[in-house]
Design a protein around this motif. Sequence first.
Motif, PDB file in Angstrom:
ATOM      1  N   LEU A  79     -28.278   0.899  -0.498  1.00  0.00           N
ATOM      2  CA  LEU A  79     -29.760   0.284  -0.004  1.00  0.00           C
ATOM      3  C   LEU A  79     -29.530  -1.067  -0.029  1.00  0.00           C
ATOM      4  O   LEU A  79     -30.297  -1.770   1.043  1.00  0.00           O
ATOM      5  N   THR A  80     -29.212  -1.582  -1.093  1.00  0.00           N
ATOM      6  CA  THR A  80     -29.316  -3.212  -1.018  1.00  0.00           C
ATOM      7  C   THR A  80     -28.433  -3.900  -0.264  1.00  0.00           C
ATOM      8  O   THR A  80     -28.657  -5.185   0.119  1.00  0.00           O
ATOM      9  N   ALA A  81     -27.153  -3.255   0.329  1.00  0.00           N
ATOM     10  CA  ALA A  81     -26.199  -3.890   1.154  1.00  0.00           C
ATOM     11  C   ALA A  81     -26.666  -3.489   2.631  1.00  0.00           C
ATOM     12  O   ALA A  81     -26.415  -4.402   3.631  1.00  0.00           O
ATOM     13  N   SER A  82     -27.683  -2.577   2.789  1.00  0.00           N
ATOM     14  CA  SER A  82     -28.161  -2.316   4.272  1.00  0.00           C
ATOM     15  C   SER A  82     -28.659  -3.230   4.984  1.00  0.00           C
ATOM     16  O   SER A  82     -28.383  -3.140   6.268  1.00  0.00           O
ATOM     17  N   PRO A  83     -29.544  -4.028   4.612  1.00  0.00           N
ATOM     18  CA  PRO A  83     -30.226  -5.074   5.323  1.00  0.00           C
ATOM     19  C   PRO A  83     -29.167  -6.093   5.996  1.00  0.00           C
ATOM     20  O   PRO A  83     -29.648  -6.737   6.834  1.00  0.00           O
ATOM     21  N   PHE A  84     -28.008  -6.329   5.632  1.00  0.00           N
ATOM     22  CA  PHE A  84     -27.137  -7.432   5.942  1.00  0.00           C
ATOM     23  C   PHE A  84     -26.021  -6.948   6.582  1.00  0.00           C
ATOM     24  O   PHE A  84     -25.797  -7.714   7.808  1.00  0.00           O
ATOM     25  N   ASN A 115     -25.810 -10.509  -0.488  1.00  0.00           N
ATOM     26  CA  ASN A 115     -25.851  -9.042  -1.054  1.00  0.00           C
ATOM     27  C   ASN A 115     -25.874  -9.121  -2.687  1.00  0.00           C
ATOM     28  O   ASN A 115     -26.920  -8.251  -3.342  1.00  0.00           O
ATOM     29  N   ILE A 116     -25.410 -10.087  -3.322  1.00  0.00           N
ATOM     30  CA  ILE A 116     -25.420 -10.317  -4.688  1.00  0.00           C
ATOM     31  C   ILE A 116     -26.869 -10.712  -5.120  1.00  0.00           C
ATOM     32  O   ILE A 116     -27.478 -10.088  -6.190  1.00  0.00           O
ATOM     33  N   ALA A 117     -27.482 -11.408  -4.532  1.00  0.00           N
ATOM     34  CA  ALA A 117     -28.856 -11.934  -4.686  1.00  0.00           C
ATOM     35  C   ALA A 117     -29.898 -10.733  -4.652  1.00  0.00           C
ATOM     36  O   ALA A 117     -30.639 -10.618  -5.641  1.00  0.00           O
ATOM     37  N   LEU A 118     -29.751 -10.096  -3.511  1.00  0.00           N
ATOM     38  CA  LEU A 118     -30.685  -8.917  -3.428  1.00  0.00           C
ATOM     39  C   LEU A 118     -30.415  -7.709  -4.599  1.00  0.00           C
ATOM     40  O   LEU A 118     -31.366  -7.360  -5.205  1.00  0.00           O
ATOM     41  N   LEU A 121     -31.614  -8.970  -7.810  1.00  0.00           N
ATOM     42  CA  LEU A 121     -33.023  -8.946  -7.817  1.00  0.00           C
ATOM     43  C   LEU A 121     -33.775  -7.748  -8.363  1.00  0.00           C
ATOM     44  O   LEU A 121     -34.811  -7.644  -8.887  1.00  0.00           O
ATOM     45  N   ILE A 122     -32.917  -6.772  -7.770  1.00  0.00           N
ATOM     46  CA  ILE A 122     -33.339  -5.396  -8.132  1.00  0.00           C
ATOM     47  C   ILE A 122     -32.916  -4.722  -9.288  1.00  0.00           C
ATOM     48  O   ILE A 122     -33.362  -4.039 -10.163  1.00  0.00           O
ATOM     49  N   GLY A 123     -31.598  -4.967  -9.735  1.00  0.00           N
ATOM     50  CA  GLY A 123     -30.777  -4.374 -10.779  1.00  0.00           C
ATOM     51  C   GLY A 123     -31.067  -5.087 -12.046  1.00  0.00           C
ATOM     52  O   GLY A 123     -31.464  -4.381 -12.970  1.00  0.00           O
ATOM     53  N   ILE A 124     -31.499  -6.455 -12.195  1.00  0.00           N
ATOM     54  CA  ILE A 124     -31.554  -6.960 -13.416  1.00  0.00           C
ATOM     55  C   ILE A 124     -32.825  -6.388 -14.018  1.00  0.00           C
ATOM     56  O   ILE A 124     -32.894  -6.124 -15.164  1.00  0.00           O
ATOM     57  N   PRO A 125     -34.015  -6.433 -13.264  1.00  0.00           N
ATOM     58  CA  PRO A 125     -35.271  -6.057 -13.929  1.00  0.00           C
ATOM     59  C   PRO A 125     -35.419  -4.501 -14.549  1.00  0.00           C
ATOM     60  O   PRO A 125     -35.620  -4.369 -15.537  1.00  0.00           O
ATOM     61  N   PHE A 126     -34.397  -3.640 -13.575  1.00  0.00           N
ATOM     62  CA  PHE A 126     -34.402  -2.394 -14.105  1.00  0.00           C
ATOM     63  C   PHE A 126     -33.388  -2.200 -15.408  1.00  0.00           C
ATOM     64  O   PHE A 126     -33.705  -1.425 -16.296  1.00  0.00           O
ATOM     65  N   CYS A 127     -32.180  -2.874 -15.537  1.00  0.00           N
ATOM     66  CA  CYS A 127     -31.577  -3.066 -16.687  1.00  0.00           C
ATOM     67  C   CYS A 127     -32.325  -3.592 -17.928  1.00  0.00           C
ATOM     68  O   CYS A 127     -32.023  -2.861 -18.997  1.00  0.00           O
ATOM     69  N   ILE A 128     -33.069  -4.617 -17.622  1.00  0.00           N
ATOM     70  CA  ILE A 128     -34.021  -5.085 -18.756  1.00  0.00           C
ATOM     71  C   ILE A 128     -34.791  -3.666 -19.496  1.00  0.00           C
ATOM     72  O   ILE A 128     -35.245  -3.714 -20.398  1.00  0.00           O
ATOM     73  N   VAL A 149     -22.844  -3.829  -9.093  1.00  0.00           N
ATOM     74  CA  VAL A 149     -22.607  -5.024  -8.286  1.00  0.00           C
ATOM     75  C   VAL A 149     -21.129  -4.760  -7.766  1.00  0.00           C
ATOM     76  O   VAL A 149     -20.894  -5.250  -6.754  1.00  0.00           O
ATOM     77  N   ALA A 150     -20.257  -4.219  -8.809  1.00  0.00           N
ATOM     78  CA  ALA A 150     -18.822  -3.956  -7.970  1.00  0.00           C
ATOM     79  C   ALA A 150     -18.699  -3.135  -6.843  1.00  0.00           C
ATOM     80  O   ALA A 150     -18.096  -3.470  -5.897  1.00  0.00           O
ATOM     81  N   LEU A 151     -19.650  -1.950  -6.849  1.00  0.00           N
ATOM     82  CA  LEU A 151     -19.778  -1.125  -5.738  1.00  0.00           C
ATOM     83  C   LEU A 151     -20.288  -1.760  -4.490  1.00  0.00           C
ATOM     84  O   LEU A 151     -19.887  -1.596  -3.417  1.00  0.00           O
ATOM     85  N   VAL A 152     -21.286  -2.691  -4.867  1.00  0.00           N
ATOM     86  CA  VAL A 152     -21.941  -3.648  -3.678  1.00  0.00           C
ATOM     87  C   VAL A 152     -20.908  -4.228  -2.865  1.00  0.00           C
ATOM     88  O   VAL A 152     -20.856  -4.205  -1.771  1.00  0.00           O
TER      89      VAL A 152
END
Length: 494
Positions: A79-84, A115-118, A121-128, A149-152
Amino acid sequence: MRGNMAGIGVRLNRIYSKNSIITYLYGFGYSMVITVAPMFLVILAIMIMQKILGFSKVGYADRELYSCTVLYIFIFSLLTASPFNAVLSRYMSDVIYQDQYEDIMPCYHVGVIMNIALSCLIGIPFCIWEYVVGHVWILYVFMGFCGYVALVLVFYSMLYLSICKDYKRISLFFLIGMLVTILLSIIMVYLLRISVTTSMLFSLDVGFVIIGSLEFAQIRCYFRENSGQYRAVLGYFKKYWQLVITNFLYILGLYVHNFVFWSTDMRMVVVDSFVCMTAYDMATCLAMFTNITASVIFISRVEMNFHEHYKRYSEAVIGGTGMDIEKSKRRMFRQLSEELMNLVRIQFIVSVVAFLICITILPRIGFGGMTMKIYPCLAAGYFIMFIMYSAIIFLYYFNDLTGSAITAVVFCLVTFLGSIVATHLTTIWYGIGLVAGSTVGWCMAYYRLRKMEKTLDVHVFCNGTIMKRAHGGRPSNKVFDRSIPTTKKGVVKQ
C-alpha cells in the motif's frame, strides 16, 4: 543492458513456435517463473520454516502475533509503495526510450526517499502503539518494522529490474534470499536455541535485506551515471497524477474488503494492536492464488501478440498513409478484443480446475468451515478483478489515464460499499462486495476502451499545440498587417 530490455516476447515466441503440448507447458512455466515466482518463493519459505521448526507446537498467542506481523508487513508495504511506483515506472520508461540512462539514478533516489518517508510515517506510530499498548517485546517490534521497511525497498527495486525485463534475476535473488532465510532460521532455533517465532521473523528480515541488496547492486551495475536531475522526477507526479490515483486505489481495492470485515464483531484483536479475521483472510489468499495465473497469461500473450500490433500502428502514425493508419488501428483493436476474450477463456478453465482442487483437497488437510464457505464468492471476484486490471493496462497503452483513474475509483468505492452490505448477509455471500466492485470496474474500463477506439484519431492527432505553452499575457489576435500600395505622389494605385 540492452539485451535485458529486449523483452520476453521473442523468447516466448520461440518456445510456442514448436506447437507441442510440452512446449506449451514449458512456455507457461517460463512465464510463471519470470512473473509470479518471487511471491511463491516467499510463501514456500514461510511454509517450510513452519514445518521444520515445529511452528504448530508454539503457543497460540505467539503464533497469532507472528502471523499478523507478517500479514501486516506484506499488505502495508504494498500500500505505501503503490502511490509512487506507477509514476516512477512511467518516468523510467520515458528516459530509457530517450536513451538518457543517466537520469535513472536520480529517479531511484527520489523514489527511495518518498517510499521510506511514507512507510515510516505509517509504520512508526503503529510500532509505538504496539510496544506501549500491546506490551510486545521491543526487539520483536523493531524486527517487524525492519521487515516492513526492507520489503518496501524490495518491491521498489523490483520495479526497476522489471522495467529492464530482468525477471529471471529477480526470481534468482528471491531464491537466494529465501534459502538464506530457511537456513538461518534452522541455525537460530536448533543451535542458538532462540524461540521459533523470533527466529522466523529475524530470518525473514535478513532474507529481505539480502534480496534488496542484490537488486540494488544489479541496478547500480546497469546504471552507473547520475545526471542529478531530481526536479524532473518530481514534475512527473504533477503531470501524471492520475497514475498515483489508479495504482493506489487498485491496490487498496485488493484489501479494502478485508479491512471492512476487520471492523466487524467477527474480527480477532492480537495484543490490542493487530486486527484480522482469519477465516476471511485465508479465503482471500486462496481466491487470489486460484486466479493468479491470469497475470502470467496476460503478460505472455501481450508480449507475444498485442505489442506487435501496437508497434505497427505507432509506426503507421509516424510515417504511414491514412489507409495504413486505419488498417493498423482496426487490426490493433481486433487483437485487443481477442486477447481479452482469450484471457477470459483460458483463465476460466484454469480457475475452475484450481477451484475443484481446492474444494476437494483442502478440507482434508485442515482448511474447512467458514473459510471454504467464503472462498467461492471471493474466487469469482478475483477472477473478474484480474480481467479488469488487464483492461486498465490496455488503457495505459492508449494513454487514457483519466479512464484508468475513474476505473480504479469506481472499483475501490463499489468494493468498499458492497463489502459493508455483505457483512449483513450469510457467510457464502461475504465476498459479494469484491464481485460487485470488480464487475463495475470492468464495465467502466471496457466502456473507456470502446470510447478510445472511436476517438483514437482525435486523441492522437489533435492533442498537439501550434504555439509553445507559457505563462503570461495572451498574444495579440492580429495575424498580419495589410499595407495599401501607393504612388510617389501619394495617390492610391488602382
